[in-house]
Design a protein around this motif. Structure first.
Motif, mmCIF file in Angstrom:
data_model
loop_
_atom_site.group_PDB
_atom_site.id
_atom_site.type_symbol
_atom_site.label_atom_id
_atom_site.label_comp_id
_atom_site.label_asym_id
_atom_site.label_seq_id
_atom_site.Cartn_x
_atom_site.Cartn_y
_atom_site.Cartn_z
ATOM 1 N N LEU A 179 26.279 -33.532 -39.172
ATOM 2 C CA LEU A 179 25.806 -32.286 -38.576
ATOM 3 C C LEU A 179 24.340 -32.330 -38.186
ATOM 4 O O LEU A 179 23.560 -33.101 -38.743
ATOM 5 C CB LEU A 179 25.969 -31.153 -39.602
ATOM 6 C CG LEU A 179 27.366 -30.926 -40.157
ATOM 7 C CD1 LEU A 179 27.296 -30.283 -41.525
ATOM 8 C CD2 LEU A 179 28.161 -30.080 -39.195
ATOM 9 N N ILE A 180 23.984 -31.449 -37.255
ATOM 10 C CA ILE A 180 22.593 -31.139 -36.931
ATOM 11 C C ILE A 180 22.474 -29.630 -37.137
ATOM 12 O O ILE A 180 23.162 -28.855 -36.472
ATOM 13 C CB ILE A 180 22.247 -31.528 -35.486
ATOM 14 C CG1 ILE A 180 22.501 -33.022 -35.263
ATOM 15 C CG2 ILE A 180 20.796 -31.158 -35.161
ATOM 16 C CD1 ILE A 180 22.601 -33.421 -33.802
ATOM 17 N N VAL A 181 21.635 -29.214 -38.106
ATOM 18 C CA VAL A 181 21.589 -27.811 -38.518
ATOM 19 C C VAL A 181 20.148 -27.321 -38.679
ATOM 20 O O VAL A 181 19.246 -28.122 -38.905
ATOM 21 C CB VAL A 181 22.350 -27.599 -39.857
ATOM 22 C CG1 VAL A 181 23.826 -27.911 -39.715
ATOM 23 C CG2 VAL A 181 21.734 -28.411 -40.976
ATOM 24 N N PRO A 182 19.947 -25.997 -38.586
ATOM 25 C CA PRO A 182 18.600 -25.462 -38.798
ATOM 26 C C PRO A 182 18.202 -25.506 -40.269
ATOM 27 O O PRO A 182 19.016 -25.235 -41.155
ATOM 28 C CB PRO A 182 18.713 -24.014 -38.297
ATOM 29 C CG PRO A 182 20.168 -23.678 -38.377
ATOM 30 C CD PRO A 182 20.912 -24.957 -38.195
ATOM 31 N N ALA A 183 16.952 -25.859 -40.517
ATOM 32 C CA ALA A 183 16.415 -25.908 -41.877
ATOM 33 C C ALA A 183 16.347 -24.504 -42.467
ATOM 34 O O ALA A 183 16.318 -23.504 -41.759
ATOM 35 C CB ALA A 183 15.025 -26.538 -41.862
ATOM 36 N N GLU A 184 16.315 -24.468 -43.795
ATOM 37 C CA GLU A 184 16.145 -23.225 -44.549
ATOM 38 C C GLU A 184 17.217 -22.189 -44.224
ATOM 39 O O GLU A 184 16.935 -21.000 -44.062
ATOM 40 C CB GLU A 184 14.741 -22.652 -44.315
ATOM 41 C CG GLU A 184 13.646 -23.595 -44.771
ATOM 42 C CD GLU A 184 12.253 -23.066 -44.475
ATOM 43 O OE1 GLU A 184 12.101 -21.842 -44.334
ATOM 44 O OE2 GLU A 184 11.338 -23.883 -44.386
ATOM 45 N N THR A 185 18.461 -22.669 -44.123
ATOM 46 C CA THR A 185 19.604 -21.791 -43.876
ATOM 47 C C THR A 185 20.722 -22.140 -44.849
ATOM 48 O O THR A 185 20.696 -23.200 -45.488
ATOM 49 C CB THR A 185 20.152 -21.965 -42.443
ATOM 50 O OG1 THR A 185 20.584 -23.319 -42.273
ATOM 51 C CG2 THR A 185 19.122 -21.606 -41.392
ATOM 52 N N TRP A 186 21.698 -21.257 -44.928
ATOM 53 C CA TRP A 186 22.896 -21.526 -45.718
ATOM 54 C C TRP A 186 23.548 -22.815 -45.224
ATOM 55 O O TRP A 186 24.041 -23.611 -46.017
ATOM 56 C CB TRP A 186 23.877 -20.350 -45.599
ATOM 57 C CG TRP A 186 25.204 -20.657 -46.212
ATOM 58 C CD1 TRP A 186 25.552 -20.498 -47.521
ATOM 59 C CD2 TRP A 186 26.355 -21.200 -45.555
ATOM 60 N NE1 TRP A 186 26.862 -20.912 -47.712
ATOM 61 C CE2 TRP A 186 27.366 -21.342 -46.518
ATOM 62 C CE3 TRP A 186 26.621 -21.581 -44.238
ATOM 63 C CZ2 TRP A 186 28.632 -21.843 -46.218
ATOM 64 C CZ3 TRP A 186 27.878 -22.079 -43.926
ATOM 65 C CH2 TRP A 186 28.859 -22.207 -44.910
ATOM 66 N N MET A 187 23.535 -23.042 -43.906
ATOM 67 C CA MET A 187 24.168 -24.237 -43.345
ATOM 68 C C MET A 187 23.524 -25.509 -43.880
ATOM 69 O O MET A 187 24.222 -26.468 -44.230
ATOM 70 C CB MET A 187 24.112 -24.208 -41.821
ATOM 71 C CG MET A 187 24.981 -23.130 -41.218
ATOM 72 S SD MET A 187 24.838 -23.043 -39.423
ATOM 73 C CE MET A 187 23.316 -22.134 -39.261
#
Length: 195
Positions: A145-153
Motif C-alpha cells: 500500500l501507499i497510505v497517508p501518515a498519521e491515519t488509521w490506514m
C-alpha cells in the motif's frame, strides 16, 4: 470496558473469497500502481496527474511502472476539479489506464488482484480516524500500500507493508519509493500472511 459494558471491536468485512490471495495475478511488465474507488477530492484524486508527471521520465517511460486509475465520479459539486484532473490523466498516454465507469464487483476484484501497489492518496486530515474498505481488501489479498501518515490506514497496515506519505507534496516521492521497495514490501506482506 466502556461505562462498565464490555466493548469488542468487530473486523471490517472485505467481501473477498477465501482463496483471493492465491488468485493474485501478476502480469509481466511494469509494476502496476492502482487507484480504486470514486474520483473524489477527499481521496486526493486531483493530485494524481502531478504524481504521474513526476514519475514519467524515470518510472513510466522506462517501463518500471504504470497506473490504473478508476476515474468515475458521482459528486457533482466537485466535477470541475475532478474533470480537470481526469483530462490531464487521459492525456498522459499509454502509461495510464483510466477506468471511467463504476466497476462491477467482479471487475473491481480483478483490478485489485492484478495490482502491485494500491494507492490510497487520501487526505489525512479527513481520514485520520476513518476506515477504508479498499485498504482492508488490499490487506486481505496481500497487496502493498501507499497510505497517508498519521491515519488509521497507516496504523492498520501490517508492519513493513506500506509506504506512507506526509501530505500531498510528498505523494510522488512515496509512490517512487514504493516501486523501488516493492520486493521488501511484498516480503513483509508474506510474513504478515503467515502469522
Amino acid at each position: 470496558l466502556s461505562h462498565g459494558v464490555p466493548v469488542r471491536l468487530l473486523p471490517i468485512p472485505h467481501g473477498l473469497e477465501e482463496s483471493a490471495t492465491s488468485m493474485r495475478s501478476r502480469r509481466d511488465g511494469p509494476f502496476c500502481i492502482t487507484y480504486l474507488g470514486n474520483a473524489r477530492s477527499e481521496k486526493g484524486f486531483q493530485y494524481l496527474p502531478d504524481v504521474v508527471a513526476a514519475m514519467r521520465a524515470d518510472y513510466l517511460e522506462t517501463g518500471r511502472a504504470r497506473f490504473i486509475i478508476q476515474a468515475n465520479s458521482s459528486m457533482s459539486l466537485e466535477e470541475p476539479l475532478i474533470r480537470h484532473a481526469r483530462q490531464r490523466l487521459s492525456a498522459a498516454g499509454e502509461h495510464v489506464e483510466l477506468l471511467p465507469d463504476p466497476l462491477s464487483l467482479a471487475a473491481f476484484h480483478d483490478r485489485l488482484l492484478e495490482a502491485d501497489l494500491i494507492l490510497l492518496s487520501y487526505d489525512a486530515a479527513k481520514y485520520r480516524r476513518r476506515s477504508s474498505g479498499i485498504l482492508v481488501q488490499s490487506i486481505a489479498v496481500g497487496c502493498p500500500l501507499i497510505v497517508p501518515a498519521e491515519t488509521w490506514m497507516a496504523r492498520a497496515a501490517p508492519p513493513g507493508t506500506a509506504e506512507v506519505f506526509q501530505g500531498f507534496d510528498d505523494l510522488p516521492r512515496a509512490c517512487m519509493m514504493a516501486v523501488d521497495k516493492l520486493p521488501q514490501l511484498r516480503d513483509a506482506e508474506r510474513r504478515a500472511a503467515d502469522k
